[in-house]
Design a protein around this motif. Structure first.
Motif: not given
Length: 600
Positions: A530, A538, A543
């Motif tokens: 992160k 996440l 992503l």
């Protein structure tokens, strides 16, 4: 007019491709004839010697995966594969003995410079009994099929309906679990790819012409000033025992709150030409005992790597009981060790013995599924014997996930090969991705090894090719083979829905470790995912944003490239421009659609 141009272009490509195929087939026919002639009269004609000269692999390709070849090299390895197999399949069916075939194949392997004479001898000697058993059992098996499975290239396509099969996947609507989030987390450690080499020799030969160097007995071939480091080496070298001890000692001293350990395979070294069942058993027993004594009461969830078997990559169906070629010794050993150490319940024994896979419920609402996807490895000769869903593992996976969905369980999947790995046979891989896409809503993460790189793969949905459906995290490797630093990962996991919130990657600089021999290697946290990439979380949306940035931000891509090789100087000093780095983005993307378009 536009249609006419397209039609002309398509016809041109068809004719051009036909000419290339015709030329390739002509060389295969000529080489097959010359090998036949050589086997019969033991003389090398001028034509034979010229063909051998033209087709011999360059030295720099000796350690490369044949499936990674392109262009002329890809064509040449296909020609070699088909010509050699055409010859020896025919001789076997005419009654040639195993000993005669072995001696001739060792000679042709050496002539074509596929490996050194010693490696050719060892690899052929230990693999041939399996190959001949399969040829004897499958009278319709052809060189085209074998080479198609091994290479799956434009020059060696796989055109055999036996390899077209599907898994019965429930097509009902997904049963969603309302995802609960929690401020509470657990820590899961992932270690992978130890590759312990009992023959590792500090200050030995680090620059040899065999698949693995830095080993006892190789000093007499050392013509360079490259010697093996004490803690390991960036060249084609595996791990000395004291380096493995150091990793485990460091982990248990540094991290006091580990809930589970995922070990994603590969204990055995890369000495593929001289492995043995006895030697593998010794290394497996020694390594697993050390892991057990290090982590004591912390539960370990292990899986098999492709190197654990003997010969490497060979995972025979359960029906093969001949001790010389069976894999039952490995499955029995793993079942005994994993269960006796208290890591797994007795209920897992049946599927471990069936094919090296298992499932276990860790607590209400959370299940681990551990696969042996090494069976899909394209160099697993047993794929030729049992092409369709070896040992029924994928059907078992689909059924197990369906039950997990009914029981409202979240799942982590452990498997050695990453889901998009090119080493995995295409049909097995595509059926696996279909299963993942169907049950992606309960699969919270996948954990893999094998590549030795710090990377991840994003799986895209079957219906919506623009949305991420799942993510697979790669643990990297303890071994430094080849040109990487050792590492492990510590994941922060939501204690309610078991999604990955973040992970820390830990490494040490091998060069500095080998210089400062009066102290242990200096482990440090190289980054948290992160923080490194500026992400708030996440989630798949985050992503997706990260991937888009990776495609458009050269500095970010350069950072990912450095992390991919775990900051190992020999890899980062190799020239790699923006175009070269973009290829690493393609490694991230896994889908059933047009992979190349998504890469672009």
């Amino acid at each position: 007019m536009q249609f006419c141009r397209l039609l002309f272009f398509a016809l041109f490509l068809k004719v051009a491709n036909s000419d290339v195929t015709s030329k390739t087939n002509d060389i295969i026919s000529r080489l097959t004839y010359e090998i036949n002639n050589w086997v019969t009269i033991d003389e090398k004609s001028e034509e034979f010697q010229q063909l051998i000269h033209n087709l011999s692999l360059p030295t720099n390709l000796l350690r490369k995966d044949w499936r990674s070849f392109d262009g002329e090299n890809s064509e040449n390895i296909c020609i070699i594969c088909k010509s050699v197999l055409n010859t020896f399949i025919e001789y076997r069916r005419q009654g040639m003995s195993e000993e005669d075939i072995k001696n001739k194949m060792i000679k042709i392997c050496t002539l074509l410079k596929l490996q050194s004479p010693q490696v050719c001898d060892g690899v052929i000697t230990i693999n041939l009994p399996i190959i001949l058993y399969i040829i004897d059992s499958k009278p319709n098996l052809t060189a085209d099929t074998i080479c198609g499975v091994l290479l799956e290239s434009p020059f060696c396509p796989l055109d055999n309906n036996e390899f077209n099969w599907i898994v019965n996947i429930d097509d009902g609507p997904s049963k969603w679990i309302k995802p609960e989030e929690s401020n509470e987390t657990i820590n899961i450690l992932q270690i992978t790819d130890i590759h312990y080499d009992p023959k590792y020799e500090p200050y030995g030969n680090a620059y040899c012409n065999e698949p693995t160097c830095c080993r006892k007995g190789q000093n007499d071939t050392n013509t360079s000033d490259k010697v093996a480091g004490y803690w390991g080496d960036y060249h084609y070298c595996d791990s000395p025992w004291h380096a493995i001890i150091d990793v485990l000692d460091h982990v248990i001293a540094e991290h006091q709150n580990i809930s589970y350990v995922y070990f994603t395979g590969d204990i055995i070294d890369h000495g593929i030409w001289e492995t043995s069942i006895k030697g593998n058993i010794e290394s497996l027993n020694k390594s697993y005992l050390q892991i057990y004594e290090t982590f004591k009461n912390i539960p370990i969830y292990p899986i098999l790597g492709n190197h654990e078997s003997h010969p490497v990559n060979q995972f025979a169906p359960r029906t093969i009981t001949n001790d010389e070629i069976s894999t039952q010794w490995l499955y029995k050993l793993m079942a005994d060790l994993w269960i006796d150490f208290g890591w797994l319940p007795e209920s897992t024994r049946s599927t471990i013995l069936q094919g090296g896979f298992y499932t276990v419920s860790l607590k209400k609402g959370f299940r681990i599924i551990a696969l042996n996807n090494n069976v899909c490895y394209s160099y697993n000769w047993w794929l030729l014997y049992q092409p369709q869903d070896p040992d029924g593992q994928l059907q078992w996976l689909a059924d197990t996930l369906l039950q997990a969905e009914v029981d409202e369980e979240y799942v982590h999947i452990l498997a050695h090969l990453p889901p998009g790995n090119t080493d995995c046979q295409t049909t097995w891989k595509s059926e696996y991705i279909k299963i993942v896409n169907r049950f992606a809503h309960i699969i919270r993460a996948q954990f893999n090894g094998h590549t030795h790189k710090d990377e991840l793969q994003l799986i895209y949905g079957s219906d919506d090719n623009s949305k991420i459906s799942n993510v697979a995290w790669n643990g990297g490797s303890i071994t430094t083979y080849q040109n990487v630093n050792p590492n492990y990962k510590l994941y922060t996991i939501d204690s309610k829905n078991y999604e990955v919130k973040d992970f820390e990657n830990w490494i040490y600089n091998l060069t500095l470790a080998n210089i400062n021999l009066d102290q242990r290697p200096l482990w440090y946290k190289s980054y948290s995912f992160k923080e490194e990439y500026g992400l708030s979380d996440l989630t798949y949306d985050s992503l997706q944003t990260w991937l888009f940035k990776l495609m458009n931000d050269e500095k970010l891509l350069n950072r990912y490239h450095g992390n991919y090789f775990k900051q190992a100087e020999p890899s980062l000093t190799e020239e790699c421009d923006a175009k070269c780095m973009r290829a690493f983005i393609c490694h991230v993307i896994v889908n059933l659609g047009d992979h190349e378009i998504k890469c672009e």
